[in-house]
Design a protein around this motif. Structure first.
Motif, PDB file in Angstrom:
ATOM      1  N   UNK A  80     131.551  -6.112 -23.557  1.00  0.00           N
ATOM      2  CA  UNK A  80     130.537  -6.929 -24.230  1.00  0.00           C
ATOM      3  C   UNK A  80     129.165  -6.425 -23.825  1.00  0.00           C
ATOM      4  N   UNK A  81     128.145  -6.947 -24.477  1.00  0.00           N
ATOM      5  CA  UNK A  81     126.779  -6.728 -24.002  1.00  0.00           C
ATOM      6  C   UNK A  81     126.598  -7.467 -22.678  1.00  0.00           C
ATOM      7  N   UNK A  82     125.615  -7.033 -21.888  1.00  0.00           N
ATOM      8  CA  UNK A  82     125.456  -7.568 -20.529  1.00  0.00           C
ATOM      9  C   UNK A  82     123.986  -7.892 -20.289  1.00  0.00           C
ATOM     10  N   UNK A  87     127.444 -13.712 -17.696  1.00  0.00           N
ATOM     11  CA  UNK A  87     128.436 -12.931 -18.451  1.00  0.00           C
ATOM     12  C   UNK A  87     129.740 -12.812 -17.667  1.00  0.00           C
ATOM     13  N   UNK A  88     129.614 -12.656 -16.359  1.00  0.00           N
ATOM     14  CA  UNK A  88     130.795 -12.494 -15.500  1.00  0.00           C
ATOM     15  C   UNK A  88     131.616 -13.774 -15.492  1.00  0.00           C
ATOM     16  N   UNK A  89     130.950 -14.901 -15.266  1.00  0.00           N
ATOM     17  CA  UNK A  89     131.658 -16.185 -15.269  1.00  0.00           C
ATOM     18  C   UNK A  89     132.316 -16.450 -16.619  1.00  0.00           C
ATOM     19  N   UNK A  90     131.606 -16.121 -17.696  1.00  0.00           N
ATOM     20  CA  UNK A  90     132.147 -16.338 -19.038  1.00  0.00           C
ATOM     21  C   UNK A  90     133.435 -15.566 -19.265  1.00  0.00           C
ATOM     22  N   UNK A  91     133.487 -14.336 -18.795  1.00  0.00           N
ATOM     23  CA  UNK A  91     134.682 -13.523 -19.004  1.00  0.00           C
ATOM     24  C   UNK A  91     135.915 -14.156 -18.343  1.00  0.00           C
ATOM     25  N   UNK A 191     122.296 -14.692 -26.709  1.00  0.00           N
ATOM     26  CA  UNK A 191     121.153 -15.439 -26.196  1.00  0.00           C
ATOM     27  C   UNK A 191     121.144 -15.708 -24.685  1.00  0.00           C
ATOM     28  N   UNK A 192     122.095 -15.196 -23.938  1.00  0.00           N
ATOM     29  CA  UNK A 192     122.025 -15.414 -22.496  1.00  0.00           C
ATOM     30  C   UNK A 192     120.856 -14.657 -21.862  1.00  0.00           C
ATOM     31  N   UNK A 209     126.843 -19.002 -27.467  1.00  0.00           N
ATOM     32  CA  UNK A 209     127.703 -18.561 -28.575  1.00  0.00           C
ATOM     33  C   UNK A 209     128.347 -17.224 -28.208  1.00  0.00           C
ATOM     34  N   UNK A 210     129.674 -17.177 -28.281  1.00  0.00           N
ATOM     35  CA  UNK A 210     130.425 -15.957 -27.997  1.00  0.00           C
ATOM     36  C   UNK A 210     131.258 -15.613 -29.229  1.00  0.00           C
TER      37      UNK A 210
END
Length: 249
Positions: A80-82, A87-91, A191-192, A209-210
């Motif tokens: 994904x974009x970073x 982003x890490x927690x979301x994964x 938007x993160x 939004x993912x």
């Protein structure tokens, strides 16, 4: 009004550091001890617990849009974009049934407590060392084929400058896909870079939004084809999102 906003954001960011420290101390220590027991399911449960506490504890929720489900019998390379530590927690949150391992920078091992945990549960790479970079691919293959896990790589190689929509991709994820014959799952996280950037006076809680954009298979494709296709899939989804204060790094 702007002054008050900054004060509130700073308080919110201080809360993040307190929350992260507590998570690392209590949940992280448990994870570290579990790595010696080789209980992967329990270790992954606590990794996801760490992510839930951090993500929801900062006032975030998320929506996931997708057209293809992940096959529970397959293992993947996830990209994904970073733009944010979230982003890490979301994964971890997004993958309850597909345990993940990150490929990350070796220098993260230097951090107290967290570094020791990172070393136990991730594939680390020293990008300045050619041998270390080469060793990543057998490690990824072992993780996918023998350990029955999935591997996360952020192909930008790190968080880009805030005035960059999407940085040029490194080759690692796409060489890994070809080397392991593993499909690539492509995500766009929206938007993160505004909601939780690496800027102490910027950010706000809310719904992230993912999108799971596609699953790309390496058969009959080159590294460059995989890389270009992945890049354009993500770029087209995030290109119109305005960046708040792009001059702040």
């Amino acid at each position: 009004m702007e002054f008050i906003r900054k004060i509130l954001v700073i308080i919110w960011k201080i809360w993040f550091y307190i929350l992260a420290a507590l998570c690392t101390l209590f949940i992280g220590t448990t994870i570290y001890l579990l790595t010696y027991q080789k209980n992967d399911k329990l270790t992954y449960f606590f990794m996801r617990l760490w992510s839930y506490v951090l993500f929801y504890g900062m006032g975030f929720t998320y929506t996931l849009k997708y057209s293809q489900k992940l096959d529970p019998k397959k293992n993947y390379i996830l990209v994904s974009n970073h733009t944010s530590v979230m982003d890490v927690a979301l994964m971890f949150i997004l993958h309850p049934n597909h345990p993940i391992v990150f490929v990350g920078k070796k220098e993260l091992e230097r951090y107290p407590v967290f570094g020791r945990i990172f070393k136990k549960i991730s594939i680390s790479v020293d990008r300045s060392d050619k041998k270390s970079r080469a060793d990543v691919f057998p490690a990824v293959k072992k993780t996918i084929t023998m350990e029955n896990k999935n591997v996360v790589l952020f192909p930008e190689g790190g968080v880009p400058d805030r005035d960059t929509i999407l940085a040029n991709f490194k080759d690692g994820a796409f060489i890994s896909s070809l080397y392991c014959n593993a499909p690539i799952v492509v995500y766009a996280i929206h938007n993160l870079n505004n909601m939780f950037p690496f800027v102490f006076t910027l950010g706000y809680p809310g719904k992230v939004k993912v999108e799971r954009l596609d699953i790309l298979y390496p058969l009959n494709k080159s590294k460059e084809e995989l890389k270009d296709q992945t890049y354009h899939l993500i770029y087209e989804q995030i290109k119109d999102t305005p960046i708040i204060h792009p001059e702040l790094k």
